[in-house]
Write an enzyme that holds these catalytic residues in place. Structure first.
Site, short mmCIF file in Angstrom:
data_model
loop_
_atom_site.label_atom_id
_atom_site.label_comp_id
_atom_site.label_asym_id
_atom_site.label_seq_id
_atom_site.Cartn_x
_atom_site.Cartn_y
_atom_site.Cartn_z
N SER A 174 -10.34 -0.24 6.90
CA SER A 174 -9.75 -0.20 5.56
C SER A 174 -9.07 -1.45 5.07
O SER A 174 -8.66 -1.52 3.91
CB SER A 174 -8.76 0.96 5.46
OG SER A 174 -9.47 2.16 5.32
N LYS B 280 0.86 -1.19 0.00
CA LYS B 280 0.00 0.00 0.00
C LYS B 280 0.89 1.24 0.00
O LYS B 280 1.91 1.28 0.70
CB LYS B 280 -0.90 -0.03 1.25
CG LYS B 280 -1.92 1.12 1.30
CD LYS B 280 -2.87 0.97 2.49
CE LYS B 280 -3.92 2.08 2.52
NZ LYS B 280 -4.89 1.94 3.63
N SER C 122 -9.98 2.14 2.72
CA SER C 122 -9.08 2.91 1.88
C SER C 122 -8.06 2.07 1.14
O SER C 122 -7.47 2.54 0.17
CB SER C 122 -8.34 3.94 2.74
OG SER C 122 -7.48 3.28 3.67
N1 GLN Z 1 -13.56 4.66 6.09
C1 GLN Z 1 -12.89 5.15 7.27
C2 GLN Z 1 -12.44 6.56 7.08
O1 GLN Z 1 -12.65 7.10 6.04
C3 GLN Z 1 -11.75 4.25 7.64
C4 GLN Z 1 -10.55 4.42 6.80
C5 GLN Z 1 -9.40 3.59 7.23
O2 GLN Z 1 -9.57 2.58 7.92
N2 GLN Z 1 -8.22 4.04 6.88
O3 GLN Z 1 -11.87 7.16 7.95
#
Ligand code: GLN
Length: 496
Positions: free
Chosen positions: A175, A76, A151
């Site tokens: 995410s 990532k 994400s």
């Molecule tokens: N969807 C959540 C956010 O937008 C979690 C994102 C994540 O776990 N990085 O903050």
């Protein structure tokens, strides 16, 4: 080969049926064909990747290989990797070349794994659909009209489309698990503190945790063996003895390997908000677990409905502080034209950050401001404790908790972009786990059918007690011994 497990790939490499260079080239060729449409990778550097593969082959020849030596892994783009462009999918870091390795990257290097490239993600990991990326959205390999989740959407699509043997992700509020559910693979968010955050670009530091994204629980166990471990450069890294997460997997066979396991089903996870088709898949998976010998206990997580509002106070608060470092002075984007220092800061940030990141910075700055700190930030911290306490109570009655990982299957690109709250609800079943610092994983449990007749994967979430990853992986593996959901591939991508 592309559907082989990490263990099988390791055996093929060890017996010289295939070299790491050949294996890596096979993936690079697949990426060259599919990545232009899927957009899973934002940076590919064949030379660097193949140099690592050559080094891995030398290590295999010298007899010093480990289980992941020579295996191509996608990273990532939130992990700094020395000499690699590391962008966090933000214009702010579009041209940033990392001068050092994140702990996770150096662990994979030490294991002899091959870095296949850096994967697309929501900007600074803020999002649930990969649509906030500066480099554009990522296609869900099961249906190109739909999102892969976020994400870690690039890593998710790369695993699902077999554009890597396995990948890394990070999970601040869901995410790893939500994209694992939407793309049909196994993803694990470890206990907070198990994997060092050193060199992992910070979003919300008290929640961020890196973890493996792979085809199966067994693959995740092999990945976690490399990723976990104490690191003094992260003050929240937990000092404890190194574990072998594959131990116990081989015992998950025969009749009723899970005899005596108590599975807690939180009644709040099966209430309003859950798609009916997803609920059916989860119920069928639970029935399978009963056959494996597990016992079902109804439990309650009474404060779960507060987890999203609490998260959207705390995570933006931490983000607003973490992102203050991007000021155009030391590194990252700097506006071309400005009048004075303040103007330079403002223009650089205005140009460098996307809309969702700005929204979070504004919310975070607001809840931390002198007049509102007690009312919002402090209050949210207090409720966070109550949410964690719910799990402490629940784990008195059960060994693992199960439920959906996401409220629905993959949704269409653009469907939720104009409604941030609808997007935030994607994490209804995952966020509380981060707030409590617990480990959680998602395993493929079946499919729903879209209105266009496409099969869309559904993930079953398994939540464990602190540092109980080995048991969770066993529980996932036992199910994967009697089901084949985790081996399914998106139609049309098998023979490319
Ligand atoms: N969807 C959540 C956010 O937008 C979690 C994102 C994540 O776990 N990085 O903050």
């Amino acid at each position: 080969m592309i559907n082989s497990s990490l263990k099988q790939l390791g055996q093929q490499l060890a017996s010289k049926q295939v070299s790491s260079v050949e294996l890596t080239q096979a993936y690079l060729q697949r990426m060259a064909k599919l990545n232009p449409s899927i957009n899973a990778y934002v940076t590919i550097d064949e030379q660097k990747t193949l140099a690592q593969a050559q080094a891995a082959d030398a290590r295999i020849a010298a007899g010093t290989a480990g289980p992941l030596t020579g295996i191509p892994i996608a990273q990532k783009d939130i992990f700094c990797a020395q000499g690699w462009r590391t962008t966090c999918s933000s214009k702010m870091l579009e041209n940033f070349i990392a001068p050092y390795d994140a702990h996770v990257i150096s662990q994979f290097d030490a294991a002899g794994a091959v870095n296949l490239g850096k994967t697309n993600m929501d900007e600074f990991a803020m999002g649930s659909s990969n649509e906030t990326s500066y480099f554009g959205g990522v296609k869900n390999p099961w249906d190109f009209d739909r999102v892969p989740g976020g994400s870690s959407g690039g890593s998710a699509a790369a695993v699902a489309a077999r554009l890597c043997a396995a990948a890394t992700g990070t999970d601040t509020g869901g995410s790893i698990r939500q994209p694992a559910s939407l793309c049909g693979f196994t993803g694990l968010k470890p206990t907070y503190g198990l994997v060092s955050r050193y060199g992992m670009i910070a979003f919300a530091s008290s929640l961020d945790q890196a973890g493996p994204m792979a085809k199966s629980a067994e693959d995740c166990a092999l990945m976690l063996n490399v990723m976990a471990g104490f690191d003094e450069r992260d003050s929240t890294s937990v000092q404890r003895e190194q574990e072998d997460y594959t131990r116990g997997l081989s015992a998950m066979q025969g009749t009723q390997p899970l005899k005596g396991l108590r599975i807690g089903l939180p009644k709040e996870y099966f209430a309003e908000g859950l798609n009916a088709d997803v609920a059916k898949v989860i119920e069928t998976a639970i029935a399978e677990y009963k056959k494996l010998g597990a016992e079902i206990v109804e439990i309650s997580l009474p404060n779960n409905n507060l987890s999203i509002p609490v998260y959207y106070v705390l995570a933006p608060a931490e983000a607003s502080s973490n992102l203050s470092r991007y000021d155009g002075v030391r590194y990252g984007h700097r506006a071309a034209e400005y009048n004075d220092l303040l103007d330079m800061y403002m223009k650089s940030r205005a140009e460098g950050f996307g809309a969702e990141v700005k929204r979070r910075i504004l919310i975070g700055t607001y809840v931390l401001s002198a007049g509102y700190y007690d009312a919002y930030y402090l209050k949210a911290q207090q409720i966070r404790r109550l949410i964690a306490q719910d799990f402490v109570e629940a784990f008195k009655q059960c060994d693992v908790i199960m439920g959906p990982a996401a409220p629905s299957a993959a949704f269409k690109a653009g469907e939720k972009t104009s409604d941030p709250v609808a997007m935030y609800l994607e994490d209804l079943y995952t966020i509380a786990v981060n707030l409590a610092g617990l480990p959680g994983m998602s395993i493929p449990a079946g499919f729903t059918t879209s209105s266009e007749g496409k099969a869309l994967p559904v993930g079953l979430q398994i939540i464990g007690n602190y540092f109980d990853e080995a048991r969770m992986l066993n529980v996932g593996h036992a199910y994967q011994q009697v089901t084949d959901w985790h081996t399914r591939m998106p139609a049309g991508l098998e023979n490319i």
